[in-house]
Scaffold this motif. Structure first.
Motif, PDB file in Angstrom:
ATOM      1  N   ILE A   1     -60.798  26.070  21.603  1.00 14.33           N
ATOM      2  CA  ILE A   1     -60.899  26.812  20.346  1.00 14.33           C
ATOM      3  C   ILE A   1     -60.358  28.209  20.633  1.00 14.33           C
ATOM      4  CG2 ILE A   1     -62.487  27.345  18.455  1.00 14.33           C
ATOM      5  CD1 ILE A   1     -64.683  26.204  20.480  1.00 14.33           C
ATOM      6  N   VAL A   2     -59.625  28.750  19.685  1.00 13.42           N
ATOM      7  CA  VAL A   2     -59.150  30.129  19.865  1.00 13.42           C
ATOM      8  C   VAL A   2     -60.330  31.065  19.591  1.00 13.42           C
ATOM      9  CG1 VAL A   2     -57.514  31.885  19.096  1.00 13.42           C
ATOM     10  CG2 VAL A   2     -56.849  29.485  19.117  1.00 13.42           C
ATOM     11  N   GLU A   3     -60.572  31.974  20.525  1.00  5.83           N
ATOM     12  CA  GLU A   3     -61.731  32.867  20.415  1.00  5.83           C
ATOM     13  C   GLU A   3     -61.605  33.832  19.231  1.00  5.83           C
ATOM     14  OE1 GLU A   3     -62.215  35.855  23.407  1.00  5.83           O
ATOM     15  OE2 GLU A   3     -60.096  36.300  23.529  1.00  5.83           O
ATOM     16  N   ILE A   4     -62.743  34.421  18.858  1.00  2.80           N
ATOM     17  CA  ILE A   4     -62.702  35.448  17.815  1.00  2.80           C
ATOM     18  C   ILE A   4     -62.570  36.837  18.440  1.00  2.80           C
ATOM     19  CG2 ILE A   4     -63.867  34.210  15.963  1.00  2.80           C
ATOM     20  CD1 ILE A   4     -66.502  35.356  16.896  1.00  2.80           C
ATOM     21  N   GLY A   5     -62.555  36.885  19.754  1.00  2.00           N
ATOM     22  CA  GLY A   5     -62.377  38.161  20.455  1.00  2.00           C
ATOM     23  C   GLY A   5     -60.945  38.321  20.922  1.00  2.00           C
ATOM     24  N   TYR A   6     -60.740  39.192  21.897  1.00  2.96           N
ATOM     25  CA  TYR A   6     -59.383  39.441  22.375  1.00  2.96           C
ATOM     26  C   TYR A   6     -59.397  40.005  23.792  1.00  2.96           C
ATOM     27  CZ  TYR A   6     -60.662  44.242  21.126  1.00  2.96           C
ATOM     28  OH  TYR A   6     -61.313  45.444  21.038  1.00  2.96           O
TER      29      TYR A   6
ATOM     30  N   ASN B   1     -51.492  40.595  18.661  1.00  2.00           N
ATOM     31  CA  ASN B   1     -51.272  42.047  18.661  1.00  2.00           C
ATOM     32  C   ASN B   1     -52.293  42.756  17.790  1.00  2.00           C
ATOM     33  OD1 ASN B   1     -50.208  40.984  16.271  1.00  2.00           O
ATOM     34  ND2 ASN B   1     -48.939  42.817  15.972  1.00  2.00           N
ATOM     35  N   GLN B   2     -53.345  42.029  17.381  1.00  2.00           N
ATOM     36  CA  GLN B   2     -54.390  42.664  16.578  1.00  2.00           C
ATOM     37  C   GLN B   2     -55.756  42.234  17.097  1.00  2.00           C
ATOM     38  OE1 GLN B   2     -53.888  42.024  12.351  1.00  2.00           O
ATOM     39  NE2 GLN B   2     -51.676  42.376  12.480  1.00  2.00           N
ATOM     40  N   TRP B   3     -56.790  42.708  16.460  1.00  2.00           N
ATOM     41  CA  TRP B   3     -58.172  42.407  16.867  1.00  2.00           C
ATOM     42  C   TRP B   3     -58.573  40.986  16.514  1.00  2.00           C
ATOM     43  CZ3 TRP B   3     -56.368  46.491  14.075  1.00  2.00           C
ATOM     44  CH2 TRP B   3     -56.317  46.314  12.680  1.00  2.00           C
TER      45      TRP B   3
ATOM     46  N   TRP C   1     -63.013  41.644  24.759  1.00  2.00           N
ATOM     47  CA  TRP C   1     -64.119  41.755  23.787  1.00  2.00           C
ATOM     48  C   TRP C   1     -64.415  40.344  23.287  1.00  2.00           C
ATOM     49  CZ3 TRP C   1     -68.074  44.301  22.101  1.00  2.00           C
ATOM     50  CH2 TRP C   1     -68.549  44.163  20.796  1.00  2.00           C
ATOM     51  N   SER C   2     -65.694  39.955  23.303  1.00  2.00           N
ATOM     52  CA  SER C   2     -66.024  38.568  22.951  1.00  2.00           C
ATOM     53  C   SER C   2     -65.849  38.299  21.460  1.00  2.00           C
ATOM     54  CB  SER C   2     -67.445  38.233  23.390  1.00  2.00           C
ATOM     55  OG  SER C   2     -68.376  38.936  22.595  1.00  2.00           O
TER      56      SER C   2
ATOM     57  N   PRO D   1     -53.888  52.737  20.143  1.00  2.00           N
ATOM     58  CA  PRO D   1     -54.936  53.073  21.112  1.00  2.00           C
ATOM     59  C   PRO D   1     -55.305  51.850  21.964  1.00  2.00           C
ATOM     60  CG  PRO D   1     -55.833  52.985  18.876  1.00  2.00           C
ATOM     61  CD  PRO D   1     -54.369  52.775  18.750  1.00  2.00           C
ATOM     62  N   VAL D   2     -55.041  50.671  21.396  1.00  2.00           N
ATOM     63  CA  VAL D   2     -55.258  49.425  22.146  1.00  2.00           C
ATOM     64  C   VAL D   2     -53.981  48.600  22.039  1.00  2.00           C
ATOM     65  CG1 VAL D   2     -56.633  47.303  22.357  1.00  2.00           C
ATOM     66  CG2 VAL D   2     -57.729  49.415  21.574  1.00  2.00           C
ATOM     67  N   VAL D   3     -53.463  48.152  23.189  1.00  2.00           N
ATOM     68  CA  VAL D   3     -52.344  47.202  23.158  1.00  2.00           C
ATOM     69  C   VAL D   3     -52.966  45.822  23.365  1.00  2.00           C
ATOM     70  CG1 VAL D   3     -50.246  46.429  24.316  1.00  2.00           C
ATOM     71  CG2 VAL D   3     -50.664  48.872  23.990  1.00  2.00           C
ATOM     72  N   TYR D   4     -53.092  45.088  22.255  1.00  2.00           N
ATOM     73  CA  TYR D   4     -53.702  43.755  22.333  1.00  2.00           C
ATOM     74  C   TYR D   4     -52.728  42.805  23.020  1.00  2.00           C
ATOM     75  CZ  TYR D   4     -56.825  45.764  18.875  1.00  2.00           C
ATOM     76  OH  TYR D   4     -57.730  46.567  18.228  1.00  2.00           O
ATOM     77  N   LEU D   5     -53.259  41.893  23.837  1.00  2.00           N
ATOM     78  CA  LEU D   5     -52.386  40.975  24.573  1.00  2.00           C
ATOM     79  C   LEU D   5     -52.500  39.540  24.055  1.00  2.00           C
ATOM     80  CD1 LEU D   5     -52.959  42.241  28.226  1.00  2.00           C
ATOM     81  CD2 LEU D   5     -51.017  42.731  26.725  1.00  2.00           C
ATOM     82  N   PHE D   6     -53.719  39.029  24.045  1.00  2.00           N
ATOM     83  CA  PHE D   6     -53.879  37.629  23.618  1.00  2.00           C
ATOM     84  C   PHE D   6     -55.335  37.323  23.259  1.00  2.00           C
ATOM     85  CE2 PHE D   6     -53.929  37.681  28.333  1.00  2.00           C
ATOM     86  CZ  PHE D   6     -55.214  37.214  28.569  1.00  2.00           C
ATOM     87  N   HIS D   7     -55.521  36.120  22.723  1.00  2.00           N
ATOM     88  CA  HIS D   7     -56.855  35.630  22.369  1.00  2.00           C
ATOM     89  C   HIS D   7     -57.090  34.368  23.178  1.00  2.00           C
ATOM     90  CE1 HIS D   7     -56.681  38.442  18.983  1.00  2.00           C
ATOM     91  NE2 HIS D   7     -55.398  38.108  18.974  1.00  2.00           N
ATOM     92  N   ARG D   8     -58.088  34.403  24.040  1.00  2.00           N
ATOM     93  CA  ARG D   8     -58.327  33.278  24.960  1.00  2.00           C
ATOM     94  C   ARG D   8     -58.742  32.021  24.206  1.00  2.00           C
ATOM     95  NH1 ARG D   8     -62.674  36.856  27.926  1.00  2.00           N
ATOM     96  NH2 ARG D   8     -62.901  37.314  25.705  1.00  2.00           N
TER      97      ARG D   8
END
Lengths: 508, 313
Positions: free
Chosen positions: A263-268, A318-320, A410-411, A472-479
């Motif tokens: 499942i794709v997480e809701i965190g990042y 690239n987002q939360w 972040w979970s 301020p945050v460079v988002y990378l991926f969602h586990r």
């Protein structure tokens, strides 16, 4: 003589080892779940860990729950409506629900619990429920939550620990020791806990949704090492494990005894940059200039990072929230890697070879991610120094602003507000970047007070526009939450919050 | 001997006092704010303030030491900041597990180590000597983590004979208890056996060349009596010291082995506590293990008197 003794001893030891073949310690109707960590205190008001929430999923029902599409569905509630000016929420309580100690769950119990969350010393729920100013019992099965202002994330907040109800009688008797023997109203009741060894739950005979409960017991066993967790699953000691290592997924494809769900997480996972937390922000081109941050982002190939560091078990983002999430702001799409543009931006900024230190947790995943980032960014001219730091220390350094960039996960929360508000609002506790503008604060406030989904999404698009410009945050991926389980287990629901819901789970 | 005993016990109290100061002081050098890590992901400022107050984290170091020591002297080791259970309860939960694992590992180590050491010394430069040396080198050079995983794969995943990990109380099911402990005990015992073997071999070789052993042989005593009664008894003195030290180390927990086999002992408890800055747990466990270590050394000293009559004078 000594050899004789040795031979005798060795024979005895071998006979013992062969004779004491593994015996299952639990009966057939027991579900054994391997956890990646040992949970913290089992009191919904005080609890703070992700893994603790997995145990609560079997132990404590909530007013609302989430479905596979993250829609909010009733659990202990049967329905709700927003009151006048959206400044109150009226919740109907499910009739006939009892706590594990036989006490009734009614509107008074709900009021008690919400007030406990708000007032108990050390409560981790207080902030989540800040807009709730008072709670009224309308009738035995109806409560009214009065709010200081409309607060759209409230329903989502009530799908987590703030919505969990404990027995008022038991919690009053136990005081702050309640977590040692929690009494809730979930499908299973607490039997025992041996720290770092096991948590045992037993079927709650009076459960309101008993037809969907198919086990007599659930045993949660914390096994930190992912390889050992998997070995336990393969040898039949466990029926289900959470957080399978991504590198183990290919090896399980040919194993017909084990299934894997993801499942794709809701965190990042992202890189937080010190843009204003301390003076260190001004001393480094990355913290000082948004152009340099943009160049850094453009130097990264997220697909490559996911492929190399996560064995493909994550969605680039690239987002939360992930691009597949309903709250993803489409006006700020995922940028593609462009090393030439990154170099041009650095030239514009007047720093062709910026150097910064990336503080990284000591886990092997984090190390791999940092190394891939280091190599990719170097092609654009960045000199990234990796500073591997133990988690508690790194948190302290981030809190004091003694860092330049910080690889942090972040979970996640079901409502996007939980992934945004405390990271981008001025002086919020998780705002390690030190990002603070009046415009952003106003937009976040707007996103919280609008109940209409379209209006909220419009606010998030404005937030995304600022965040993707300022970075301020460079988002990378969602586990991907990876679960592995014996093929005899069925009825699994894959909800993106990563919780293992036991309703409907059974052995074939 | 009585005077010696009193003198040794007399040194324990000041030693423990200094150990307690060391435990407390060194821990404060750890970077990171316990209230911050314990406040969870949300880092609620109210929670951080509450934790600081509840656990006296804002007070000066000497005051915190006095709070802790005052409670310890009354038998209260404090409460885990993370899971909010009394530290004494946690220690009492883990102590039998750690004791059993240490005892089983030690028995395995003694049986293999001393036997192989004697055989190696008695049959010096023979095939048996070389074989014992190879086994010893294997034990010394095999990482516990690797050996543990390999044993799990072989005995649990492939053969299905033993549980891969976990712990069952012997009072609940003795067979299951032994099944869960045999692999971790072997992994731990294996490394110690190698050390014991090397020391037994060299001590035995030294003693076997001594004049009194030659005299014993000249008197016509059978080799078995010469080796086991005359030589081994003297050679045992350094082995006892070493055994006591190794046992003490086992009592402080075996982090990697406990982690691989998910054995809920002291090692896992203390490592988790250090990473979570759970001060009360770290202090409690280290104090208990330090006390055990000091006591074991005392017992080792007393054991010299039993095996070596010359010391009794």
């Amino acid at each position: 003589m000594s050899w004789e003794m040795f031979t005798r001893g060795a024979t005895l030891a071998l006979a013992l080892a062969a004779g004491i073949a593994a015996t299952p310690a639990y009966s057939q109707t027991t579900l054994r779940i391997g956890l990646a960590e040992d949970p913290d205190v089992l009191d919904p008001t005080l609890a703070r860990t992700f893994v603790g929430r997995i145990v609560f999923a079997g132990l404590c029902d909530k007013l609302f729950d989430l479905d596979e599409k993250l829609a909010i569905v009733p659990q202990l509630a049967t329905g709700y409506e927003w009151g006048g000016d959206n400044k109150s929420l009226i919740i109907k309580i499910r009739p006939g629900v009892t706590f594990h100690d036989g006490e009734k769950l009614d509107a008074a119990a709900v009021k008690f619990n919400l007030e406990r969350h708000k007032t108990m010393a050390g409560s981790n729920r207080r902030t989540e429920l800040t807009p709730v100013t008072s709670i009224d019992v309308v009738d035995p099965l109806t409560v009214k939550l009065n709010l200081s202002a409309p607060f759209s994330p409230l329903l989502a907040v009530l799908t987590d620990r703030s919505g969990m109800m404990v027995s008022p009688k038991a919690s009053q008797e136990a005081g702050d020791k309640f977590g040692a023997k929690p009494i809730c109203s979930g499908p299973f009741k607490f039997v025992e806990r041996v720290a770092q060894d096991r948590i045992v739950l037993e079927k709650h005979a009076g459960y309101w949704d008993a037809k969907n409960i198919h086990f007599d017991r659930i045993v949660y066993l914390p096994i930190v090492d992912a390889t050992v967790r998997l070995a336990n699953l393969k040898s039949g000691q466990l029926d289900f494990i959470e957080r399978l290592a991504p590198s183990d997924v290919p090896g399980l494809r040919s194993d017909n005894r084990i299934k894997v769900s993801k499942i794709v997480e809701i965190g990042y996972q992202g890189i937080t940059i010190n843009v204003g937390k301390s003076d260190m922000a001004k001393g480094n081109p990355l913290g000082k200039d948004a152009k340099v941050r943009e160049a850094f982002e453009l130097s990264l190939d997220r697909d490559g990072i996911v492929a190399v560091a996560m064995d493909g078990q994550a969605d680039p983002g690239n987002q939360w929230v992930a691009p597949t999430n309903a709250w993803y702001a489409k006006n700020a799409p995922l940028p593609k890697r462009d090393v030439n543009k990154a170099k041009a931006l650095l030239r514009e900024a007047g720093v062709t070879n910026p150097s910064f230190t990336l503080m990284t947790p000591t886990t092997s995943d984090a190390q791999r991610i940092a190394q891939v980032v280091q190599v990719m960014a170097k092609e654009a001219g960045f000199d990234v120094k990796i500073q591997s730091t133990e988690f508690a220390t790194s948190l302290n350094l981030a809190d004091k602003g003694q860092y330049e960039a910080y690889l942090l996960a972040w979970s996640g929360r079901a409502d996007p507000d939980g992934n945004v508000q405390q990271f981008f609002t001025c002086n919020a506790p998780n705002n390690y970047a030190g990002f603070c503008t009046k415009e952003m604060d106003a937009l976040i406030e707007e996103s919280r007070t609008k109940l209409d989904a379209k209006e909220r999404l419009a606010a998030y698009e404005k937030i995304a526009a600022i965040a993707s410009k300022e970075k301020p945050v460079v988002y990378l991926f969602h586990r991907h939450w990876l679960w592995a389980y014996n093929t005899k287990v069925s009825g699994l629901r894959t909800v993106p919050d990563g919780m293992v819901r036991v309703q409907g789970l059974k052995f074939n | 001997m009585f005077n010696y005993l009193v003198q040794r016990i007399g040194t324990i109290i000041p030693t423990l006092f200094f150990v307690s100061i060391l435990i407390f002081g060194l821990q404060q050098l750890l970077p990171g704010d316990p209230a911050l890590i314990l406040s969870g992901e949300d880092r609620d400022e109210n929670v951080i303030a509450y934790l600081r107050e509840k656990f006296h984290l804002d007070e000066p170091l000497p005051m915190r030491y006095l709070y802790w020591m005052g409670n310890v002297l009354q038998g209260d080791l404090g409460e885990s900041l993370r899971i909010q259970q009394p530290v004494l309860d946690l220690i009492l939960q883990k102590l039998p597990v750690t004791l059993q694992l240490a005892a089983m590992a030690m028995v395995i180590a003694l049986v293999i180590g001393i036997t192989a050491g004697i055989v190696s010394a008695v049959t010096k430069d023979s095939v048996w000597d070389y074989a014992a040396n190879v086994i010893s080198l294997w034990g010394l050079s095999t990482p516990n983590f690797w050996l543990g995983i390999m044993m799990i794969l072989f005995f649990s995943v492939w053969l299905g004979w033993l549980p891969a990990s976990g712990y069952v109380s012997p009072f609940e099911d003795l067979k299951a208890n032994l099944a869960s402990m045999i692999m971790p005990a072997f992994v731990l015992g294996n490394a110690i056996a190698a050390v014991l073997m090397r020391h037994t071999r060299s001590a035995m070789l030294q003693v076997l060349n001594a004049d009194y052993v030659r005299t014993a042989r000249a008197k016509g005593l059978v080799e078995r009596i010469v080796v086991l009664k005359h030589a081994l008894r003297n050679a045992l003195i350094p082995i006892i010291t070493l055994g006591a030290l190794e046992f003490g180390t086992l009592l402080s927990g075996s982090v990697l082995t406990e982690q691989v086999f998910s054995i809920p002992g002291f090692g896992k408890l203390i490592v988790d506590a250090v990473f979570n800055r759970d001060y009360a747990v770290v202090q409690g466990v280290v104090l208990v293990t330090a006390t055990a270590y000091i006591t074991l050394n005392l017992l080792a000293d007393l054991a010299y008197f039993l095996v070596n009559p010359r010391l009794r004078g």
